[in-house]
Write an enzyme that holds these catalytic residues in place. Sequence first.
Site, PDB file in Angstrom:
ATOM      1  N   HIS A   1       0.825  -1.214   0.000  1.00 27.54           N
ATOM      2  CA  HIS A   1       0.000   0.000   0.000  1.00 27.54           C
ATOM      3  C   HIS A   1       0.865   1.273   0.000  1.00 27.54           C
ATOM      4  O   HIS A   1       2.068   1.195  -0.273  1.00 27.54           O
ATOM      5  CB  HIS A   1      -1.001  -0.059   1.149  1.00 27.54           C
ATOM      6  CG  HIS A   1      -1.623  -1.432   1.279  1.00 27.54           C
ATOM      7  ND1 HIS A   1      -2.598  -1.899   0.414  1.00 27.54           N
ATOM      8  CD2 HIS A   1      -1.352  -2.470   2.128  1.00 27.54           C
ATOM      9  CE1 HIS A   1      -2.925  -3.155   0.744  1.00 27.54           C
ATOM     10  NE2 HIS A   1      -2.179  -3.525   1.772  1.00 27.54           N
TER      11      HIS A   1
ATOM     12  N   GLU B   1      -1.970   0.166   8.048  1.00 22.47           N
ATOM     13  CA  GLU B   1      -1.098  -0.876   7.503  1.00 22.47           C
ATOM     14  C   GLU B   1       0.039  -0.284   6.679  1.00 22.47           C
ATOM     15  O   GLU B   1       1.180  -0.762   6.759  1.00 22.47           O
ATOM     16  CB  GLU B   1      -1.915  -1.853   6.643  1.00 22.47           C
ATOM     17  CG  GLU B   1      -1.064  -2.982   6.056  1.00 22.47           C
ATOM     18  CD  GLU B   1      -1.820  -3.838   5.056  1.00 22.47           C
ATOM     19  OE1 GLU B   1      -3.026  -3.591   4.836  1.00 22.47           O
ATOM     20  OE2 GLU B   1      -1.196  -4.748   4.469  1.00 22.47           O
TER      21      GLU B   1
ATOM     22  N   HIS C   1       3.048  -7.131   4.427  1.00 21.34           N
ATOM     23  CA  HIS C   1       1.677  -6.695   4.697  1.00 21.34           C
ATOM     24  C   HIS C   1       1.275  -7.074   6.116  1.00 21.34           C
ATOM     25  O   HIS C   1       1.973  -7.834   6.799  1.00 21.34           O
ATOM     26  CB  HIS C   1       0.701  -7.375   3.722  1.00 21.34           C
ATOM     27  CG  HIS C   1       0.778  -6.855   2.324  1.00 21.34           C
ATOM     28  ND1 HIS C   1      -0.165  -6.010   1.791  1.00 21.34           N
ATOM     29  CD2 HIS C   1       1.710  -7.053   1.358  1.00 21.34           C
ATOM     30  CE1 HIS C   1       0.180  -5.706   0.543  1.00 21.34           C
ATOM     31  NE2 HIS C   1       1.318  -6.331   0.255  1.00 21.34           N
TER      32      HIS C   1
ATOM     33  N   GLU D   1       2.155 -11.845   5.335  1.00 20.65           N
ATOM     34  CA  GLU D   1       1.107 -11.181   6.116  1.00 20.65           C
ATOM     35  C   GLU D   1       1.509 -11.387   7.574  1.00 20.65           C
ATOM     36  O   GLU D   1       1.424 -12.495   8.102  1.00 20.65           O
ATOM     37  CB  GLU D   1      -0.265 -11.805   5.850  1.00 20.65           C
ATOM     38  CG  GLU D   1      -0.858 -11.492   4.492  1.00 20.65           C
ATOM     39  CD  GLU D   1      -1.547 -10.123   4.417  1.00 20.65           C
ATOM     40  OE1 GLU D   1      -1.444  -9.323   5.380  1.00 20.65           O
ATOM     41  OE2 GLU D   1      -2.187  -9.853   3.387  1.00 20.65           O
TER      42      GLU D   1
HETATM   43 ZN    ZN Z   1      -1.980  -5.375   2.751  1.00 19.20          ZN
END
Ligand code: ZN
Length: 276
Positions: A72, A110, A165, A241
């Site tokens: 992001h 995030e 992430h 993640e």
């Molecule tokens: Zn993400």
Amino acid sequence: MRRPVLAVTCLLVLAGCGSPAAGTARPASTPPATTSPTAITTTDVAPPTPPPANSTPPDAKPQPVVVLDPGHNGANAANPGAINKLVPAGRGRMKPCNTTGTATNAGYPEHAFTWDVAVRVRDLLAAQGVRVVLTRPDDNGVGPCVDQRAAVGNQSGANAVVSIHADGSTNASAHGFHVAYSAPPLNEAQGEPSLRLASTMRDTLSSNGFATSTYIGSAGLSPRDDLGGLNLSERPMVLVECGNMRNATEAAAFASPDGRQGYAAAIAAGILAYLS
Ligand code: ZN
């Protein structure tokens, strides 16, 4: 019927998080105009010179290259037009350029987490002689799109590409990390090398004290065919993640510099273990 609702929610959250896509549409770059070659006459050609005596020995290992992709970006949310633009995502699919990512319940985003962890991983790897390339220069921009992020890894000839992430499952008890990789593989790099990078990363995160996901994948590994960054990679690549930002315990770790350093140290160790 509580489970189906949760499942749908998780899918939506995943779709919003795990797709590293990117921002601003850029015009295709055009090569600079080249000047016409100058004619060389035979008298201009110098005789070949021998290599210097102190040149790099032939058995010297080339410096490893690692691409880190912080998920992001800080200005994605303010630029929906740019990040919703559809781009190629592999397997014949089109997906949004990028997404906003998720956040802890207290509002720690995030994109800030992924940027901070990536910088920490970069510093740890650089101290070990690794050349590190980031897919974005700061946490203030838009994008880049998923296909552009994949291109950074491909064009750098990276030995390993790691996208960072954190997830956003609305099931607050869901927790733990998982490592996603492209499956079925679309090229040689997505086969054994990416699977080995994924399992090495999983093992290293586990040995650093992080628990595997309670709600996605199996034993910390998650084969995926829907993530553009993974689909388009021509280098060994995984997407980590780190955990669930909506889980109170993990959110506290994500929001703390010490907690982020712990994730960074484990990810860097995983990369170094893969490279060794
Ligand atoms: Zn993400």
